[in-house]
Write an enzyme that holds these catalytic residues in place. Structure first.
Site, short mmCIF file in Angstrom:
data_model
loop_
_atom_site.label_atom_id
_atom_site.label_comp_id
_atom_site.label_asym_id
_atom_site.label_seq_id
_atom_site.Cartn_x
_atom_site.Cartn_y
_atom_site.Cartn_z
N CYS A 40 40.53 38.07 39.89
CA CYS A 40 41.54 37.24 39.26
C CYS A 40 42.85 37.29 40.31
CB CYS A 40 41.90 37.53 38.12
SG CYS A 40 42.22 35.56 37.18
N ASP A 41 42.55 37.07 41.56
CA ASP A 41 43.46 36.76 42.51
C ASP A 41 44.26 38.09 42.84
OD1 ASP A 41 45.91 35.14 44.08
OD2 ASP A 41 43.95 35.09 44.81
N PRO A 42 43.49 39.15 43.43
CA PRO A 42 44.09 40.58 43.32
C PRO A 42 45.33 40.58 43.95
CG PRO A 42 42.09 40.26 44.80
CD PRO A 42 42.49 39.01 43.96
N ARG A 88 49.54 40.26 47.95
CA ARG A 88 49.36 38.81 47.90
C ARG A 88 49.57 38.07 46.94
NH1 ARG A 88 44.45 35.71 48.07
NH2 ARG A 88 43.30 37.48 47.19
N LYS A 133 52.59 33.67 45.91
CA LYS A 133 52.00 32.57 45.25
C LYS A 133 53.46 32.19 44.23
CE LYS A 133 47.38 32.56 45.94
NZ LYS A 133 46.10 32.62 45.56
#
Lengths: 801, 801
Positions: B479-481, B615, B619
């Site tokens: 889940c979008d680590p 990372r 976002k």
């Protein structure tokens, strides 16, 4: 200052004149500006391509989609949403709307001119009773565009107008993009995040200039930062937001951002209004604020910054000023060619790993502009040489640079350029101290002299030949190499063999002048020439090479690619030919390769892949380099003609390569730069032939300059001594020169006269030979040269009578 | 068949209605079609995104610039020259011009509808007295679009019209691009050459489908293949070429190609004209001709090919048909959700290296559609497992595939999905023979049984924990680590720990049912749950993890990212919580994460990079996944609510994830697919929240389907036995189901009634428990179920009274 004056029909074709090919009729005129951090390429319609270094090329004004990271593309296409810098102007009384320069409204203007000057690009547009002038220059040091907009009311009554600067920001990042107006900066600031996937990449990009900003001198009346919100259903040509009294302060939150502002004015007759903007990338808002302070902090700040940029560009002057009376040639040679050479030499084509051959030749050009830079660059290149003598495929300009794209494919020609380009530097500067400099290697800390480095490079070339004495081509040599000819390790290149011979001869000449041994070098050159003659001469010209499977190519028997230009030029240069061969070669080139735009690189252009040849033949007719007039190859043909005494022919080719005002529109460019190619495949596609690539990165320049300086007007350095040996074309009965030579200024007049032999007067005194020695910087020199009229010139005179 | 009926104002906003945010008001409705070779994503305006496999994703209809090769981008932007499929229609008597679907002329139409059906996309547009219908489907096997165009004259007088299909070809290649009309193919054929630089790449691409063609059933009256030549100064909205009687047969020679043809007709009142086209890539002209023969070779050929595509799509039916009376839910669940699952399972998201977690979950979905495919896929995935038990980051589907993009970053969660997804397959199919299959490893030819493979995967997970008993996260989990939490090798993930516990429990359940040892697995799960409770419980919810530097994150003390959804869901799923914790978690999620579009993945959304997290925090608010309603995470929350008996809450979340007709325009999509996310950061950016990514690749689907089948309507497989255990929401007083279970069809009615306990009748006979065993394919089953009214349902009834 070249100006395209285009009246409306050029830009706005009447709807039924489809007999015009709009693709060629549409002016593609473009100009470019650069500083050490960035490059801005402006199309006359307002479209823009800008790149800056961080340290790899990056963008702050993007297209509407995720663009591939690649080298600059030739014959760049423009489309409605291409990045651009536009100003919409609306008459609030009549609702008349137009945009300058031309896009996106595409309104017929009363007059239009597009002016590229050394340090700025200007437009002058008259439309609906308003006269608009725009100017853009760059910062001297930072990646920033500086825009000045002026509008004048040319009617005899007052008018209410709105002005909307529109600056593309585009698709910044899929990770995040947003934009809004920032009052403290007085402008629109768009933020984005550079995506990454590997932890180890993060430190490289965390300080990237991820912001794009447009700041203004004056507070706008309204603004919008949202592309869709601005356009609505009206689209770029008639944006919904402009059809309202004020823009609606729309932010962008992940939507594609844009920077639009609005200024409302009531202009009295003859009244002028000015607005100034700065556009570019930044790391953070503090940097945007600094830029606000630096450019708009006091009333003179903007002009001061403009002047700094002019000073930077003016620091790149050439060593020769020509007055031949040709209104096209003189400014091209005096202003534009050195400007383009300076761009190459000072910023290395905005690359962190310039190809070694380009880097060396660009710095050969820099020898005529700023020899200090050239010297440092040669030393840098040699410090990356291997101790085997092999030069690398690219020169890394920074510690974090790496070899990319084509530089990852091993090429075999890089060693050729080192002796050739360093020779030119030594002759121009007389700086023989360079040869004693101790330089390390890429694979060893041991140092050797520059002289040894160059001998090692030559040794490497001599070594890498087959039993016939021909040079292996492996995965490619110069001029868009064929990558399947010799990738198995057996194929050979006639061009590379001849180039090796020429490099040996060039270096032998230096050695001779330094009283060092040159015989061994010359003997090897002769041996190579003989081998090429034995194995590669094919009836009327030289083959291009022999494949791994022992098949000669670039030969008469080939239906496509039967003749290549480069082997012919370099055979002339390396004296591999006898008189009969010379005649045959000149005739073959004239018949099979010559076009109104110069000689093509090969013919007939390939129409299908030839698997034993490879990459090049993938370039079909009408494509980038296949059968194009590849100017870098073309200029060597001109140079080779000079070396065999065919100066008139050489001159005519040089002139062909220079787009004239007359056909600038067909070629789509002003004569402010030489593109890397003109479209070729002349016999198959005459209509497309001659179209410019619009790509101003080319190794052509230094050689063009050298041809003119050393061969045509013939005021040539020879290890610090100035040699006068002109070969004026018939078009130039006399020329006046200002030559800067090692800091010494000489004013030289050369005239074709009815004399038996050349005579030279220096400051009124006849001198014995044509070598000017013992020149001193404190004196001024007036040199008068009479040369015998060439046969052509005599004919020209007789014709005139 | 969902239809957007949009009257003119939706598409052509009046020029002063800027109070509308055009970015959200503009319908973004889109539909997609696929076959095993390609995917076509059509925006209702006519813009298109198409990719085909050779074997990596490739394009035949390009944007106007060199596009980056990357994964599909969310919230794709459209712009004037975006690839599209348009038909210009000109009234030759009046010069009225419009285009269908809508772009590029953007003319107000009298009516407009956009219809996505299972195997086709249609538009119906009425404008200027003409009624136009367009349909597109794909080939069943090849990467080809099939277009059918019909126009009817709805006026009471004859009309002369021209029809111009306009199909984008765009910037094909910088190496070469050209196009012309080919009479033998009856269409435009554009050729290009895929560039390459390394010799070793050539064999991979020499047989690429480098041609793009548009062939027609009928011979056109004129054509053009040159983008600029077509547009002229009129641009796409009013092309110069259309303002002439006939197109001027312009070829493209290196210029950007386009495929435009013209058909002229005189239409009597009520007369209909039809044209058919095929558009796609090809290797060579022979292949184009074959396609001409196959589609237009006889009058029925086109319809036959259409039917083949319908057959293909219909082969992808789900195992359950629901009639709950909701006109939105029923078709979504019965038609669209299985369709989207089939797309994932049958073509693996058009990727050659699907991420292992996606591949396994997509095939869990395929267990309900085509168990044979699911079985093969599980075996393939396990054959790429390492003998250490580690699952790879991506599953390579062909021999030349390689791990790309994010699959090059090691993630630690892949082993979790294997036991979970295989359990679901086993329960649905009862195919316990799978467990005995012998499978090799990526690093060894030794084979072990599937059962051992799965135990090895669990063993790997158990092993990779720290001294506290928590799972290492390394460079990321699911889940979008966050890639900097544990990249030094010490940081841990509470989610991965809990997911490991859940995986152990799932597999223990299978072992129990097979009478194998489950105690050891359950004991380890309990131990992990205890460790998570000891180290990661933070006042009212679970932290997301603990960094390399021993800092807990996703905790109340964090100003941003203080609560993450996944650890809460999986704590409920793995039974790590007591009653008090459950209450606290549900309250926290409701208060901090819930939005009208479902629960956000985290909150508050990050506004700046947190360097110890990495990372994800890049976002920013309003961006792709940061604080979004990431449906894959949201569906697990719903699933976890089911597992703790909160079915009504779960159902309400599932419904939120399903765009309703009402807000389809705000979310920019029809309820024909679930996107991977709705924009989040609800508290910071309520206006942007809820916008759809428009990206239909998502692991959400299989879990959504499983929630409904197994938990809500509760007709669940248990190693081949069908268990009836419904938990109907209050909105569904009764449902009628058709359940396909191992080839057996059951018609099941479930009704909420005032009963003490559930009662089940099979073919009229009451049965004792809720396990339907011994079902046989030859019989038909009518099942009637009465369930006690839920409290909610009772309240609902009382409110109604």
């Amino acid at each position: 200052m070249p100006v395209v004056k285009a009246n409306a029909p050029l830009f706005s074709m009447s709807q039924h004149s489809v007999q015009l090919n709009s693709a060629t009729a549409m002016p593609k005129a473009s100009g470019f500006l650069w500083n050490r951090q960035m490059m801005l390429h402006m199309n006359c319609r307002g479209y823009a391509t800008a790149q800056f270094m961080q340290p790899e090329p990056a963008k702050y004004s993007h297209g509407p989609m995720l663009e591939a990271k690649t080298f600059m593309q030739p014959e760049h296409s423009y489309f409605a949403h291409h990045p651009g810098r536009f100003f919409y102007i609306k008459n609030e009384d009549t609702n008349e709307l137009f945009s300058v320069p031309y896009e996106p409204v595409r309104c017929r203007s009363q007059s239009f001119s597009f002016v590229q000057s050394s340090a700025a690009i200007n437009w002058l547009v008259e439309c609906f009773g308003l006269s608009v002038s725009i100017e853009v220059n760059l910062s001297a040091s930072d990646p920033l565009e500086m825009w000045q907009f002026e509008v004048k009311n040319t009617r005899d009554s007052a008018v209410n107008i709105s002005i909307y600067p529109y600056f593309s920001i585009g698709y910044m990042s899929w990770m995040n993009q947003s934009a809004t107006f920032d009052s403290a900066c007085n402008g629109i600031v768009a933020t984005s995040v550079t995506p990454y996937q590997k932890v180890e990449d993060y430190p490289k990009l965390k300080d990237f200039k991820d912001l794009t900003f447009l700041i203004a001198e004056d507070k706008p009346d309204s603004w919008t930062a949202n592309q869709y919100g601005f356009e609505g259903e009206g689209g770029l040509a008639s944006p919904d937001a402009i059809n309202t009294p004020l823009l609606a302060s729309k932010v962008s939150a992940y939507e594609p951002p844009v920077a639009v502002m609005q200024y409302r004015h009531r202009l009295l007759p003859d009244e002028i209004r000015r607005h100034r903007f700065v556009f570019g990338p930044a790391t953070n808002k503090a940097e945007v604020k600094q830029n606000r302070q630096r450019h708009f902090g006091d009333p003179k700040a903007f002009s001061t910054q403009q002047q700094r940029y002019i000073d930077y560009i003016e620091s790149g002057k050439g060593c020769l000023n020509i007055n031949c009376g040709d209104p096209l040639f003189d400014p091209f040679f005096n202003q534009w060619l050195p400007r383009q050479m300076f761009y190459h030499g000072d910023v290395n084509r905005l690359s962190t790993d310039p190809q070694t051959r380009n880097f060396l030749q660009d710095n050969m050009g820099m020898s005529y502009i700023n020899p200090t830079t050239a010297r440092q660059s040669f030393l840098l290149a040699m410090s990356q040489q291997l101790s085997s003598g092999a030069m690398p495929d690219g020169v890394l300009l920074s510690e974090i640079a790496e070899l990319k794209y084509i530089n990852q494919i091993p090429h075999t020609d890089h060693c050729v350029w080192l002796p050739i380009c360093v020779s030119a530097y030594l002759n121009e500067t007389g700086d023989i101290s360079l040869l004693g400099e101790q330089v390390k290697f890429a694979d060893s800390e041991q140092t050797l002299s520059v002289h040894r480095h160059i001998e090692l490079a030559l040794g490497w070339l001599i070594q890498r030949r087959d039993s016939r004495g021909l040079s292996y081509i492996e995965q490619g040599d110069w001029c868009d190499p064929m990558n399947m000819v010799g990738h198995k390790g057996r194929g050979v290149s006639s061009w590379l063999s001849l180039a090796t011979a020429f490099a040996l001869q060039q270096w032998a000449e230096i050695n001779q002048r330094l009283n060092k041994d040159s015989q061994r070098l010359l003997a090897t050159a002769t041996e190579i020439n003989a081998a090429v003659n034995q194995h590669c001469w094919d009836q009327d010209w030289f083959a291009r090479g022999i494949t791994d499977d022992n098949v000669a190519f670039g030969v008469k028997a080939d239906a496509e690619g039967s003749i290549y230009l480069n082997p012919q030029s370099w055979a002339l240069m390396s004296k591999a030919v006898d008189a009969e061969q010379t005649t045959k070669i000149l005739a073959a080139v004239e018949k099979q390769l010559m076009t109104p735009y110069g000689p093509m690189m090969l013919a007939p252009a390939y129409t299908a892949m030839r698997e034993d040849v490879g990459r090049l033949t993938q370039k079909y007719p009408g494509s980038a380099e296949n059968g194009s007039v590849y100017n870098h190859a073309a200029v060597f043909y001109a140079y080779s003609l000079c070396l065999i005494g065919e100066h008139q022919r050489a001159f005519e080719i040089l002139i062909k390569m220079l787009p004239s005002q007359r056909d600038a529109l067909i070629r789509g460019q002003l004569p402010t730069f030489i593109p890397n190619y003109y479209r070729g495949a002349y016999f198959q596609h005459p209509q497309q032939a001659g179209r410019s690539s619009q790509l101003f990165n080319t190794g052509t320049l230094a050689w063009y300059y050298r041809c003119i300086v050393e061969e045509i007007v013939g005021v040539k350095g020879e290890l610090g001594c100035l040699v006068i040996e002109p070969h004026l074309p018939k078009e130039w009965p006399k020329v006046e020169l200002r030559r800067m030579f090692n800091g010494i200024e000489l004013n030289i007049k050369i005239e074709q006269a009815v004399v038996e032999q050349m005579s030279i007067k220096v400051n009124g005194e006849q001198i014995e030979d044509n070598h000017l020695q013992g020149l001193v910087a404190s004196k001024s020199y007036q040199v008068e040269v009479l040369v015998p009229k060439t046969a052509a010139q005599q004919n020209a005179v007789m014709e005139a009578v």
